[in-house]
Scaffold this motif. Structure first.
Motif, mmCIF file in Angstrom:
data_model
loop_
_atom_site.group_PDB
_atom_site.id
_atom_site.type_symbol
_atom_site.label_atom_id
_atom_site.label_comp_id
_atom_site.label_asym_id
_atom_site.label_seq_id
_atom_site.Cartn_x
_atom_site.Cartn_y
_atom_site.Cartn_z
ATOM 1 N N GLY A 147 24.707 3.056 7.478
ATOM 2 C CA GLY A 147 24.964 2.258 6.291
ATOM 3 C C GLY A 147 24.013 2.582 5.163
ATOM 4 N N GLN A 148 24.099 1.787 4.135
ATOM 5 C CA GLN A 148 23.412 2.015 2.870
ATOM 6 C C GLN A 148 22.014 1.417 2.869
ATOM 7 N N PRO A 149 20.970 2.198 2.551
ATOM 8 C CA PRO A 149 19.649 1.595 2.364
ATOM 9 C C PRO A 149 19.622 0.785 1.075
ATOM 10 N N ALA A 150 18.770 -0.203 1.025
ATOM 11 C CA ALA A 150 18.660 -1.008 -0.192
ATOM 12 C C ALA A 150 17.982 -0.235 -1.307
ATOM 13 N N GLY A 151 17.078 0.675 -0.942
ATOM 14 C CA GLY A 151 16.386 1.461 -1.948
ATOM 15 C C GLY A 151 15.906 2.775 -1.367
ATOM 16 N N ARG A 152 15.642 3.745 -2.242
ATOM 17 C CA ARG A 152 15.262 5.068 -1.772
ATOM 18 C C ARG A 152 14.312 5.711 -2.768
ATOM 19 N N VAL A 153 13.250 6.302 -2.260
ATOM 20 C CA VAL A 153 12.317 7.064 -3.085
ATOM 21 C C VAL A 153 12.217 8.458 -2.487
ATOM 22 N N VAL A 154 12.318 9.480 -3.328
ATOM 23 C CA VAL A 154 12.256 10.870 -2.883
ATOM 24 C C VAL A 154 11.179 11.582 -3.683
ATOM 25 N N MET A 155 10.359 12.370 -3.000
ATOM 26 C CA MET A 155 9.327 13.123 -3.706
ATOM 27 C C MET A 155 8.932 14.346 -2.894
ATOM 28 N N SER A 156 8.270 15.272 -3.575
ATOM 29 C CA SER A 156 7.700 16.429 -2.904
ATOM 30 C C SER A 156 6.307 16.056 -2.435
ATOM 31 N N ASP A 157 5.994 16.366 -1.173
ATOM 32 C CA ASP A 157 4.717 15.969 -0.596
ATOM 33 C C ASP A 157 4.158 17.137 0.209
ATOM 34 N N GLY A 158 3.213 17.867 -0.379
ATOM 35 C CA GLY A 158 2.590 18.980 0.321
ATOM 36 C C GLY A 158 3.561 20.084 0.690
ATOM 37 N N GLY A 159 4.538 20.329 -0.167
ATOM 38 C CA GLY A 159 5.505 21.375 0.104
ATOM 39 C C GLY A 159 6.690 20.924 0.932
ATOM 40 N N HIS A 160 6.723 19.651 1.319
ATOM 41 C CA HIS A 160 7.834 19.113 2.101
ATOM 42 C C HIS A 160 8.560 18.047 1.287
ATOM 43 N N LEU A 161 9.836 17.876 1.574
ATOM 44 C CA LEU A 161 10.613 16.837 0.913
ATOM 45 C C LEU A 161 10.442 15.542 1.691
ATOM 46 N N SER A 162 9.869 14.537 1.056
ATOM 47 C CA SER A 162 9.605 13.252 1.699
ATOM 48 C C SER A 162 10.541 12.197 1.129
ATOM 49 N N GLU A 163 11.209 11.465 2.010
ATOM 50 C CA GLU A 163 12.102 10.381 1.600
ATOM 51 C C GLU A 163 11.676 9.093 2.291
ATOM 52 N N THR A 164 11.753 8.002 1.565
ATOM 53 C CA THR A 164 11.491 6.688 2.142
ATOM 54 C C THR A 164 12.678 5.795 1.845
ATOM 55 N N ARG B 299 0.823 -1.212 0.000
ATOM 56 C CA ARG B 299 0.000 0.000 0.000
ATOM 57 C C ARG B 299 0.857 1.261 0.000
ATOM 58 N N GLU B 300 1.995 1.201 0.685
ATOM 59 C CA GLU B 300 2.883 2.358 0.708
ATOM 60 C C GLU B 300 3.471 2.622 -0.673
ATOM 61 N N ILE B 301 3.850 1.562 -1.371
ATOM 62 C CA ILE B 301 4.375 1.731 -2.727
ATOM 63 C C ILE B 301 3.314 2.349 -3.627
ATOM 64 N N GLN B 302 2.074 1.887 -3.490
ATOM 65 C CA GLN B 302 0.995 2.453 -4.299
ATOM 66 C C GLN B 302 0.746 3.916 -3.933
ATOM 67 N N ARG B 303 0.837 4.231 -2.636
ATOM 68 C CA ARG B 303 0.640 5.614 -2.200
ATOM 69 C C ARG B 303 1.715 6.522 -2.781
ATOM 70 N N GLN B 304 2.953 6.046 -2.762
ATOM 71 C CA GLN B 304 4.053 6.845 -3.285
ATOM 72 C C GLN B 304 3.906 7.054 -4.789
ATOM 73 N N LYS B 305 3.467 6.025 -5.480
ATOM 74 C CA LYS B 305 3.252 6.167 -6.921
ATOM 75 C C LYS B 305 2.162 7.196 -7.204
ATOM 76 N N ALA B 306 1.089 7.142 -6.409
ATOM 77 C CA ALA B 306 -0.002 8.099 -6.606
ATOM 78 C C ALA B 306 0.457 9.518 -6.284
ATOM 79 N N ALA B 307 1.237 9.665 -5.207
ATOM 80 C CA ALA B 307 1.721 10.991 -4.824
ATOM 81 C C ALA B 307 2.680 11.556 -5.861
ATOM 82 N N ALA B 308 3.401 10.662 -6.547
ATOM 83 C CA ALA B 308 4.344 11.109 -7.568
ATOM 84 C C ALA B 308 3.670 11.351 -8.909
ATOM 85 N N GLY B 309 2.361 11.124 -8.960
ATOM 86 C CA GLY B 309 1.645 11.357 -10.204
ATOM 87 C C GLY B 309 1.788 10.236 -11.199
ATOM 88 N N VAL B 310 2.044 9.010 -10.715
ATOM 89 C CA VAL B 310 2.170 7.865 -11.609
ATOM 90 C C VAL B 310 0.781 7.337 -11.910
#
Length: 375
Positions: free
Chosen positions: A332-349, A266-277
């Motif tokens: 250490g290193q995360p395995a993956g990273r997604v960055v997007m703008s969310d309501g005027g804030h920089l959101s990273e997962t 669900r989080e992946i789907q939310r991030q895709k929707a927030a990114a306009g995918v």
């Protein structure tokens, strides 16, 4: 569309960056000592494990030296310790083609050795699982049969079930190359119509194994996003992922691990929707226009996490809300990273995993940890 570009670039960047992380290597004298130790005590797993990692991870080593050394150690493990933990590590696999350590001769020898081991009537679940690790990309149909046998021997073994789910996802997507953290780097479109892919799709609708279904759904959503939005997969596997996860939840409604994987989906789907995918974006369509100055998301907005040690489950327990990004990356290193703008804030997962096994997720808002999720 600019946000879509940012989402795609960053998720693919994460896959490539993790594959290139360097690690400190032992000095030559230590390598020679370990080799000498094995001549007198071939069962020294610490020495053999150190050498396997050295020949596998040392990108500065000449393949002419690394390839035959890897072959020698891997064949010894298959023939003498097929149930050992070492025999099931990524460092103990051989690919016939595709990268600098590819070894067609070694692949043939190791394949024959594993098939000989798994043909024995008293083969243990661990031997079957280790063999499945070796064949996971080269022979998905055989891999699924090995894991089915292993599951029959150990019905309560969740790891074996999860590995079976991994294989369902790989078969359905036709993945042909995956790095050590589980990120898919290549896929063959011809394989999505293969017998293995059809078998895996059928399993998603008939299997009664909730852990296999949940892991398949999660990997289809995560690995599938990487392949689909980097135009290496001709269909969006999200509907299949959701269907598998819903079946898993219905079969084990109170299971926390399965619920956690559903939340990840669900989080992946939310991030895709927030990114306009948008749903159903065609990989064959014209790519979105380049991001312009001032766009909400840019691939260069945040520097990539520096190379460092691999984060463990214990490391994640040290992360607290309010921690700064700089302190987090020191772990250490995360395995993956997604960055997007969310309501005027920089959101990273940040997603954390080891050998494809999900460890947890950390969210940051404007460079500060805002939540930590550990299954």
């Amino acid at each position: 569309m600019q946000r879509l570009l940012g989402f795609v670039v960053l998720i693919v960047f994460a896959a490539q960056a993790v594959a290139q992380v360097g690690r400190p290597q032992p000095p030559a004298a230590q390598v020679e000592q370990s080799e000498a130790t094995l001549k007198t005590n071939p069962n020294d797993s610490a020495a053999r494990g150190a050498l396997l990692n050295y020949y596998f991870r040392n990108s500065a080593l000449n393949p002419a030296e690394a390839v035959p050394a890897r072959r020698r150690h891997i064949l010894w493990l298959i023939q003498n310790a097929p149930a050992s933990e070492l025999a099931g590590l990524p460092a103990a696999t051989i690919d016939a083609v595709g990268h600098r350590l590819a070894d067609p001769q070694g692949f043939k020898l190791a394949s024959d050795a594993w098939r000989s081991q798994t043909a024995k009537p008293d083969t243990s679940a661990m031997v079957l699982a280790n063999a499945a690790r070796f064949f996971k990309l080269s022979d998905k149909e055989f891999t699924m049969s090995l894991l089915d046998r292993a599951h029959t021997l150990e019905l309560d073994n969740k790891e074996i079930s999860a590995r079976l789910g991994d294989e369902y996802a790989l078969a359905i997507m036709g993945a042909t190359m995956v790095n050590q953290n589980g990120y898919p780097l290549a896929a063959d479109p011809r394989l999505i119509q293969s017998a293995a892919a059809q078998q895996a799709r059928e399993a998603l609708t008939t299997s009664r194994n909730p852990y296999a279904l949940a892991k398949a759904g999660y990997m289809l959503s995560w690995q599938g996003a990487v392949l689909y939005y980097s135009r290496k997969l001709a269909f969006d596997p999200s509907p299949l992922a959701e269907s598998a996860l819903l079946r898993a939840v219905s079969l084990a409604p109170g299971d926390r691990e399965i619920a956690a994987l559903m939340n990840e989906f669900r989080e992946i789907q939310r991030q895709k929707a927030a990114a306009g995918v948008p749903p159903g974006v065609s990989p064959g369509a014209a790519p979105p226009p380049p991001a312009t100055p001032g766009a909400p998301v840019r691939a260069t907005a945040i520097p990539a996490p520096p190379a460092g040690p691999q984060v463990t489950a214990d490391d994640l327990k040290k992360i607290a809300v309010g921690m700064k990004r700089e302190e987090l990356l020191k772990l250490g290193q995360p395995a993956g990273r997604v960055v997007m703008s969310d309501g005027g804030h920089l959101s990273e997962t940040y997603q954390y995993s080891v050998a494809g096994q999900h460890l947890g997720r950390v969210r940051l808002t404007d460079g500060i940890v805002s939540s930590v999720e550990i299954p």
